[in-house]
Design an enzyme around this catalytic site. Structure first.
Site, PDB file in Angstrom:
ATOM      1  N   CYS A   1      54.612  29.005 115.947  1.00 37.11           N
ATOM      2  CA  CYS A   1      54.318  28.682 114.549  1.00 37.11           C
ATOM      3  C   CYS A   1      53.485  29.772 113.894  1.00 37.11           C
ATOM      4  O   CYS A   1      53.713  30.128 112.737  1.00 37.11           O
ATOM      5  CB  CYS A   1      53.619  27.336 114.447  1.00 37.11           C
ATOM      6  SG  CYS A   1      54.734  25.949 114.789  1.00 37.11           S
TER       7      CYS A   1
ATOM      8  N   CYS B   1      50.665  26.479 117.361  1.00 38.19           N
ATOM      9  CA  CYS B   1      51.117  27.159 118.579  1.00 38.19           C
ATOM     10  C   CYS B   1      51.509  28.605 118.238  1.00 38.19           C
ATOM     11  O   CYS B   1      51.594  28.985 117.067  1.00 38.19           O
ATOM     12  CB  CYS B   1      52.288  26.414 119.199  1.00 38.19           C
ATOM     13  SG  CYS B   1      53.857  26.611 118.322  1.00 38.19           S
TER      14      CYS B   1
ATOM     15  N   TYR C   1      63.348  18.574 125.610  1.00 35.79           N
ATOM     16  CA  TYR C   1      62.142  19.134 124.990  1.00 35.79           C
ATOM     17  C   TYR C   1      62.331  20.395 124.144  1.00 35.79           C
ATOM     18  O   TYR C   1      61.799  20.462 123.048  1.00 35.79           O
ATOM     19  CB  TYR C   1      61.058  19.387 126.043  1.00 35.79           C
ATOM     20  CG  TYR C   1      60.316  18.131 126.422  1.00 35.79           C
ATOM     21  CD1 TYR C   1      59.351  17.603 125.584  1.00 35.79           C
ATOM     22  CD2 TYR C   1      60.595  17.474 127.612  1.00 35.79           C
ATOM     23  CE1 TYR C   1      58.668  16.448 125.919  1.00 35.79           C
ATOM     24  CE2 TYR C   1      59.918  16.315 127.959  1.00 35.79           C
ATOM     25  CZ  TYR C   1      58.958  15.809 127.111  1.00 35.79           C
ATOM     26  OH  TYR C   1      58.293  14.672 127.445  1.00 35.79           O
TER      27      TYR C   1
ATOM     28  N   GLU D   1      54.612  22.578 111.567  1.00 36.34           N
ATOM     29  CA  GLU D   1      54.440  23.742 110.697  1.00 36.34           C
ATOM     30  C   GLU D   1      55.786  24.392 110.375  1.00 36.34           C
ATOM     31  O   GLU D   1      56.065  24.723 109.226  1.00 36.34           O
ATOM     32  CB  GLU D   1      53.522  24.781 111.363  1.00 36.34           C
ATOM     33  CG  GLU D   1      52.127  24.269 111.644  1.00 36.34           C
ATOM     34  CD  GLU D   1      51.941  23.626 113.015  1.00 36.34           C
ATOM     35  OE1 GLU D   1      50.814  23.645 113.524  1.00 36.34           O
ATOM     36  OE2 GLU D   1      52.926  23.094 113.580  1.00 36.34           O
TER      37      GLU D   1
ATOM     38  N   CYS E   1      58.044  21.972 115.831  1.00 44.38           N
ATOM     39  CA  CYS E   1      56.670  21.723 115.383  1.00 44.38           C
ATOM     40  C   CYS E   1      56.614  21.425 113.884  1.00 44.38           C
ATOM     41  O   CYS E   1      57.464  21.867 113.116  1.00 44.38           O
ATOM     42  CB  CYS E   1      55.799  22.936 115.675  1.00 44.38           C
ATOM     43  SG  CYS E   1      55.685  23.382 117.412  1.00 44.38           S
TER      44      CYS E   1
ATOM     45  N   ASN F   1      56.052  17.045 113.405  1.00 44.05           N
ATOM     46  CA  ASN F   1      56.763  17.393 114.625  1.00 44.05           C
ATOM     47  C   ASN F   1      57.883  16.391 114.889  1.00 44.05           C
ATOM     48  O   ASN F   1      57.760  15.200 114.633  1.00 44.05           O
ATOM     49  CB  ASN F   1      55.821  17.536 115.829  1.00 44.05           C
ATOM     50  CG  ASN F   1      54.974  16.330 116.146  1.00 44.05           C
ATOM     51  OD1 ASN F   1      54.457  15.666 115.261  1.00 44.05           O
ATOM     52  ND2 ASN F   1      54.804  16.050 117.428  1.00 44.05           N
TER      53      ASN F   1
ATOM     54  N   ASN G   1      62.500  15.693 120.894  1.00 46.96           N
ATOM     55  CA  ASN G   1      63.802  15.307 121.431  1.00 46.96           C
ATOM     56  C   ASN G   1      63.639  15.196 122.937  1.00 46.96           C
ATOM     57  O   ASN G   1      62.845  15.919 123.519  1.00 46.96           O
ATOM     58  CB  ASN G   1      64.849  16.366 121.061  1.00 46.96           C
ATOM     59  CG  ASN G   1      66.238  15.928 121.408  1.00 46.96           C
ATOM     60  OD1 ASN G   1      66.644  16.000 122.551  1.00 46.96           O
ATOM     61  ND2 ASN G   1      66.960  15.459 120.413  1.00 46.96           N
TER      62      ASN G   1
END
Length: 163
Positions: free
Chosen positions: A115, A112, A68, A75, A73, A62, A65
């Protein structure tokens, strides 16, 4: 009215040592990726390592920044890196590990929704299932034989087409 039952099957291992040696190695590489994650805001690091059909391993972690939504992520970092650098190669497996910088994570952390959707599109496009292995800092390890097991109701390109 009709009810639909959806079942998901996940293999649960008390110890990752029960996995095949190649999957243990993939988990180890995802832990290395996790340790290199850039997560100063959430303090939650995630690492991913995926195995391509030619034996190549691609790692991702991950990347946060301060704005946000600009982060990404682990993955998707790994999957997009594989797609950009190894076009046409199929993803066979992906191992995902996660841990807070403040406390141990004693259970596997699943990807998530974004992903899952991304991984499923790669799985559908390549026409072959992607095995997913998930582990926290300690505790059990989960193994799924397909992304579809994690996202049985998914958005597909058919939703963009008129019949």
């Amino acid at each position: 009215m009709q009810k639909i039952t959806i079942q998901t099957e996940i293999e649960c291992y008390e110890n990752s040592d029960e996995l095949h040696a190649s999957e243990q190695h993939l988990l180890k590489l995802s832990m290395e990726a996790k340790d290199a994650a850039y997560a100063p805001y959430s303090r939650f690091k995630v690492g991913a390592a995926l195995l391509l059909d030619d034996g190549t391993i691609v790692k991702g972690n991950n990347q946060e920044n301060v704005a946000y939504p600009s982060g990404l992520c682990a993955e998707r970092v790994a999957i997009f890196a594989a797609g950009a650098n190894f076009p046409g190669k199929q993803i066979k497996k992906i191992a995902i590990t996660a841990a807070s910088m403040d406390f141990p994570s004693d259970h596997p952390v699943a990807p998530c929704g974004a992903c899952r959707q991304t991984m499923l599109e790669y799985e559908l496009n390549q026409g072959e299932e992607i095995v997913i292995i998930m582990k926290g800092t300690t505790g059990k390890t989960y193994r799924s034989i397909s992304v579809r097991q994690l996202l049985p109701l998914f958005f597909h390109e058919d939703g963009l087409k008129s019949k």
